[in-house]
Design an enzyme around this catalytic site. Structure first.
Site, PDB file in Angstrom:
ATOM      1  NE  ARG A   1      -2.919  -0.061   3.249  1.00  0.00           N
ATOM      2  CZ  ARG A   1      -4.111  -0.673   3.140  1.00  0.00           C
ATOM      3  NH1 ARG A   1      -5.083  -0.108   2.473  1.00  0.00           N
ATOM      4  NH2 ARG A   1      -4.325  -1.833   3.729  1.00  0.00           N
TER       5      ARG A   1
ATOM      6  CB  CYS B   1     -28.304  -5.348  -7.924  1.00  0.00           C
ATOM      7  SG  CYS B   1     -28.627  -4.826  -9.600  1.00  0.00           S
TER       8      CYS B   1
HETATM    9  N1  LLP Z   1       3.248  -9.044   3.230  1.00  0.00           N
HETATM   10  C1  LLP Z   1       2.252  -9.881   3.546  1.00  0.00           C
HETATM   11  C2  LLP Z   1       2.591 -11.232   4.001  1.00  0.00           C
HETATM   12  C3  LLP Z   1       0.921  -9.458   3.458  1.00  0.00           C
HETATM   13  O1  LLP Z   1      -0.064 -10.287   3.787  1.00  0.00           O
HETATM   14  C4  LLP Z   1       0.629  -8.140   3.021  1.00  0.00           C
HETATM   15  C5  LLP Z   1      -0.753  -7.668   2.899  1.00  0.00           C
HETATM   16  C6  LLP Z   1       1.705  -7.306   2.667  1.00  0.00           C
HETATM   17  C7  LLP Z   1       3.001  -7.786   2.790  1.00  0.00           C
HETATM   18  C8  LLP Z   1       1.511  -5.905   2.180  1.00  0.00           C
HETATM   19  O2  LLP Z   1       0.900  -5.125   3.140  1.00  0.00           O
HETATM   20  P1  LLP Z   1       0.760  -3.549   2.918  1.00  0.00           P
HETATM   21  O3  LLP Z   1       2.143  -2.953   2.944  1.00  0.00           O
HETATM   22  O4  LLP Z   1       0.098  -3.319   1.641  1.00  0.00           O
HETATM   23  O5  LLP Z   1      -0.059  -3.116   4.071  1.00  0.00           O
HETATM   24  N2  LLP Z   1      -7.069  -5.467   0.866  1.00  0.00           N
HETATM   25  C9  LLP Z   1      -6.750  -4.789   2.098  1.00  0.00           C
HETATM   26  C10 LLP Z   1      -5.310  -5.015   2.512  1.00  0.00           C
HETATM   27  C11 LLP Z   1      -4.945  -6.462   2.630  1.00  0.00           C
HETATM   28  C12 LLP Z   1      -3.506  -6.675   2.990  1.00  0.00           C
HETATM   29  C13 LLP Z   1      -3.146  -8.115   2.913  1.00  0.00           C
HETATM   30  N3  LLP Z   1      -1.766  -8.397   3.140  1.00  0.00           N
HETATM   31  C14 LLP Z   1      -7.092  -3.308   1.952  1.00  0.00           C
HETATM   32  O6  LLP Z   1      -7.535  -2.891   0.896  1.00  0.00           O
HETATM   33  O7  LLP Z   1      -6.972  -2.554   2.912  1.00  0.00           O
END
Ligand code: LLP
Length: 424
Positions: free
Chosen positions: A281, A347
């Site tokens: 992110r 929907c």
């Molecule tokens: N590493 C692992 C093992 C992970 O499970 C994740 C995210 C990341 C790295 C990356 O995390 P980030 O830096 O993006 O926070 N769909 C959700 C977020 C799900 C994150 C899942 N794992 C949302 O839209 O908020």
């Protein structure tokens, strides 16, 4: 350039741009809904994070799950990023985008044999193993292929990341990793297996963290584990600290890259390990917007709705996590703002992009941009309601390219058939 110095989506002469390109021009040329990404923002974010960790041996393995578009991945790979993948499909995409296998790590609770084999054949840097059953499977597959698999256990430190429950992963009740107190036994088993090489320890506690303390707490436990493992003869050379660093959607104030680096290095910086980071992110959210057009405005005595042509199938974050994402008119609009729900054509009552948001009067065809949509936007999109998935555009300076064409109706039925022997 500092994190803040690059403005990916400037407003010029009353109209929102992506770098040097008016978003209205993209909407006219490509249609809507469309995801628009800024290459400059991707580079600026990568560089800011790399600089924050410059004093140590750190590898930034971009978590493809946030945004797996080949052009986005390539932009980050060209800056030096490796990849964190969670499936055979993401491994395929990372390799296709030119990622160096020696900078790819593979995390995930349910790795299939074919996925393990593909990663072994590619010669990736690290398998983040999430159970002892998976460990044995990985050993068996590596033996079969005649290679040695580099492994870390993903340990679950039981720390509350203080984020939405669906994206908290480091609690005792979560399906991820192994409990940290079982790690010494698990590492002993790993060491005894012939086709594995113990290389590191991995930990990821959740996503959209807006405080550093959960990182610091989790990594303090990881540090103690590394010391314990070393004292029992394991050569731990890598600490993978996962991803999770949060961004601003509306009024969150997440830690800066420097504050995050200080917390990480304060906890595990003296171990002499290579630090692997898995940001998703943080690198991509602010580098993207979702561009959508207003279809209708309607209302009753209780509510006003702005119906737009993007929906929960394009961007599910508001529906799934009740995430409040900023929405702004692309062209400056005069008139008094009022509270509206911005909703899509799907929907379901859960199909909203925003609730009770103050927006000016918007007429048919007006363009809106949903901000910070570069992460977990297109990546989580679907064809629900038989809606073709959006186009994706990458802007670099004053030029842009369509990096994924909008799906067609034919794309919707690709792979389907009507078998005559069953249906007559
Ligand atoms: N590493 C692992 C093992 C992970 O499970 C994740 C995210 C990341 C790295 C990356 O995390 P980030 O830096 O993006 O926070 N769909 C959700 C977020 C799900 C994150 C899942 N794992 C949302 O839209 O908020």
């Amino acid at each position: 350039m500092s994190e803040a110095a690059f403005t990916a989506f400037p407003r010029r002469r009353g109209t929102l741009h992506a770098e040097g390109v008016a978003l209205a021009r993209i909407a006219d040329g490509v249609g809507t809904p469309t995801y628009v990404y800024s290459a400059g923002a991707l580079r600026a974010r990568y560089r800011a994070l790399a600089r924050a960790f410059a004093a140590t041996r750190a590898t930034i393995c971009y978590a493809l799950k946030a945004n797996m578009n080949l052009a986005v991945v390539r932009t980050l790979v060209a800056e030096g990023a490796g990849a964190d993948v969670t499936s055979g499909g993401e491994l395929f995409r990372a390799l296709r985008a030119g990622a160096d296998p020696a900078r790819i790590v593979y995390s995930g609770v349910g790795k299939r044999d074919d996925e393990i084999d593909a990663a072994l054949r590619a010669g990736i840097r690290l398998f983040n193993v999430e159970s002892r059953a998976e460990l044995r499977r990985l050993d068996a597959r590596a033996g079969e292929l005649g290679v040695r698999a580099p492994v870390a256990f993903r340990v679950n430190p039981d720390v509350d990341p203080k984020t939405h429950p669906y994206i908290a992963t480091g609690l005792r009740t979560s399906k991820f990793g192994i409990p940290i107190d079982e790690a010494p036994d698990a590492y002993a088993e790993a060491k005894a297996l012939p086709n594995l090489r113990v290389a590191g320890v991995d930990c990821h506690i959740g996503s959209q963290l807006v405080e550093v303390s959960p990182f610091a707490d989790a990594l303090a436990r990881v540090r103690a584990l590394v010391l314990e493992l070393r004292s029992t003869g394991h050569a731990i050379e890598i600490v993978d600290v996962g991803g999770g660093l949060g961004v601003t959607y509306t009024d969150e104030i997440p830690p800066s890259a420097d504050a995050y680096a200080a917390a990480v290095l304060g906890a595990v910086g003296d171990l002499g390990c290579e630090i692997i980071l898995e940001p998703g992110r943080w690198l991509t959210a602010g580098a993207g917007v979702l561009l959508t057009r207003v279809l209708y405005e309607k209302g009753n005595d209780a509510k006003r709705f702005v119906v737009v042509d993007a929906a929960m199938n394009d961007l599910i974050r508001p529906a799934l996590y009740e995430s409040a994402m900023k929405i702004e008119p692309v062209e400056d609009v005069a008139g008094e703002t009022r509270a509206v729900d911005v909703v899509g054509p799907v929907c379901e009552s859960g199909d909203f992009l925003a609730k009770d948001r103050l927006l000016p009067p918007l007429s048919h065809g007006a363009l809106l941009a949903v901000d910070s949509a570069g992460a977990y936007g297109f990546a989580m999109s679907s064809n629900y309601n038989a809606r073709p998935r959006a186009a994706e555009v990458l802007v670099d300076g004053d030029r842009f390219a369509v990096v994924r064409t909008r799906e067609t109706y034919e794309d919707l039925v690709r792979g389907e058939s009507i078998p005559t022997e069953i249906t007559g």
